[in-house]
Design an enzyme around this catalytic site. Structure first.
Site, PDB file in Angstrom:
ATOM      1  CB  THR A 164       2.611  -4.128  -5.114  1.00 27.55           C
ATOM      2  OG1 THR A 164       2.904  -2.744  -4.880  1.00 27.55           O
ATOM      3  CG2 THR A 164       3.909  -4.925  -5.088  1.00 27.55           C
TER       4      THR A 164
ATOM      5  CG  LEU B 278      -5.078  -1.470   3.986  1.00 28.82           C
ATOM      6  CD1 LEU B 278      -5.866  -0.169   3.841  1.00 28.82           C
ATOM      7  CD2 LEU B 278      -4.041  -1.583   2.872  1.00 28.82           C
TER       8      LEU B 278
ATOM      9  CG  LEU C 296      26.827  10.118  -1.116  1.00 31.53           C
ATOM     10  CD1 LEU C 296      26.468  10.064   0.364  1.00 31.53           C
ATOM     11  CD2 LEU C 296      26.174   8.958  -1.842  1.00 31.53           C
TER      12      LEU C 296
ATOM     13  CD  GLU D 131      -0.007  -0.850   2.249  1.00 27.04           C
ATOM     14  OE1 GLU D 131      -1.206  -0.869   2.525  1.00 27.04           O
ATOM     15  OE2 GLU D 131       0.497  -1.611   1.399  1.00 27.04           O
TER      16      GLU D 131
END
Length: 390
Positions: A170, A245, A344, A369
């Site tokens: 990321t 982490l 929905l 993680e």
């Protein structure tokens, strides 16, 4: 009769949150409502996010490294940080990931394991959002078993030379600095790598079906030469990256609940407005049973998160307890998102509503993680004293 109680209101969790922590939470919630939510469907659809612009705004908001002390960081309580993560992920997991990787991985690594020079050079700029960080641990063939990584750092005179590849990183392609972990002759060591170093590249990973409003990259290190001062002096062995982490996992304990809460609130509102066979969808027993069960799991997860926050603020939180929180809350959050989608109906697959976007994002949160299986085995080892990893 219109609904008068929120899912978390059933558990009275608001009374468990201090005034200062609540004020921080409400500030983050207002920021996401004004700045983030209007754009999320487009960002997710286009798989693009203005990461640098958002980093500066998040820095102004004070959430980057907010739970760290000094060097421009706010030094908030762990509970306040968790609640901020919850509000960020109630908007989108990708936004919370940007903040988590910046603060709990890259900044925490430098703050906990770095030299004073490294802290002075990077942390104030990262807290302000002027510099973006990433965290290079996972490799293409080594995720749950990072101790077997192939990235290697060798000494060459006074320098270090790094070679290897990291995956699923990321912030990678927008980062100014990467904390990279590598094998050496002296166990695994961490390195602070400016991303403009010759031999460093970060091609972005595309065609994702999850975390599309987030930058995900590969890191390639091809004879990246660094001075001796680039090594994190206090980290030696796998305990260094694992401590980072653990910080990120703590934020996920709260964050996943934000995604679940947003799904559940959306489903409740939809069910009250949608008529089927001449009466509101919310009036059917099957709908109410689903909403009741999901509210129970959300509330239990929130009680667990707040308890872990208290333990962390007291300095007694263990890694096994974080694994317990991450395993339970992410697993229940993704179940809530999937169940909300059924309420929905066909609208559940539209980006007009956030539910399937959250569900897709949580597929990644379930894995990164530490996968659910890894956390189950951590808990199993704690209970039995026997390791099932090898």
């Amino acid at each position: 009769m219109p609904g008068t109680q929120t899912p978390l209101g059933l558990f009275g969790t608001e009374d468990l949150i201090g005034e200062d922590d609540r004020a921080i939470r409400d500030t983050v919630r207002a920021f996401t409502a004004d700045r983030i939510r209007p754009h999320l469907a487009d960002w997710f659809d286009e798989a693009s996010i203005p990461a640098r612009e958002l980093a500066r705004e998040l820095g102004d908001l004070g959430v980057l490294g907010m739970h760290l002390e000094g060097y421009g960081c706010a030094g908030t309580t762990a509970t306040a940080y968790g609640l901020a993560c919850m509000e960020l992920e109630a908007a989108d997991s990708g936004l919370r990931s940007l903040v988590s990787v910046q603060g709990s991985l890259a900044m925490f690594a430098i703050r906990r394991w770095g030299s004073e020079e490294q802290k002075q050079e990077w942390l104030p700029r990262m807290a302000a959002g002027e510099a973006i960080g990433c965290f290079g641990l996972t490799e293409p063939d080594f995720g749950s078993n990072p101790g077997d990584m192939r990235t290697y750092a060798r000494r060459d005179g006074d320098d270090w030379v790094l070679n290897g590849t990291k995956m699923w990183i990321t912030n990678g392609s927008v980062a100014d600095v990467a904390v990279v972990w590598a094998q050496t002759e002296d166990k695994i060591r961490g390195f602070v790598v400016p991303t403009d170093s010759p031999g460093f590249s970060a091609p972005e990973i595309t065609k994702k079906l999850s975390l599309r409003a987030s930058v995900t990259s590969e890191l390639v290190l091809d004879d990246v030469r660094l001075p001796a001062s680039a090594m994190l002096p206090e980290a030696r062995g796998l305990s260094g990256p694992l401590s980072c982490l653990n910080e990120a996992r703590y934020g996920i304990v709260f964050g996943a609940l934000g995604a679940a809460r947003d799904c559940l609130e959306t489903a409740i509102a939809y069910a009250q407005e949608r008529d089927i066979f001449g009466k509101p969808l919310a009036s059917y027993q099957a709908t109410q049973l689903k909403l009741a069960d999901m509210s129970l799991e959300l509330g239990k997860g929130m009680l667990l998160a707040l308890h872990l926050g208290r333990l962390k603020d007291a300095g007694t939180l263990t890694s096994e307890q974080v694994s317990t929180g991450k395993l339970n809350n992410v697993r229940e959050a993704i179940a809530i998102a999937r169940e909300c989608r059924t309420i929905l109906g066909a609208n559940g697959i539209s980006l007009e509503y956030p539910v399937l976007r959250h569900a897709n994002n949580l597929e990644s949160v379930l894995t990164y993680e530490g996968t659910s299986e890894v956390h189950q085995l951590v808990i199993g080892q704690t209970l039995t004293g026997q390791s099932a990893f090898r």
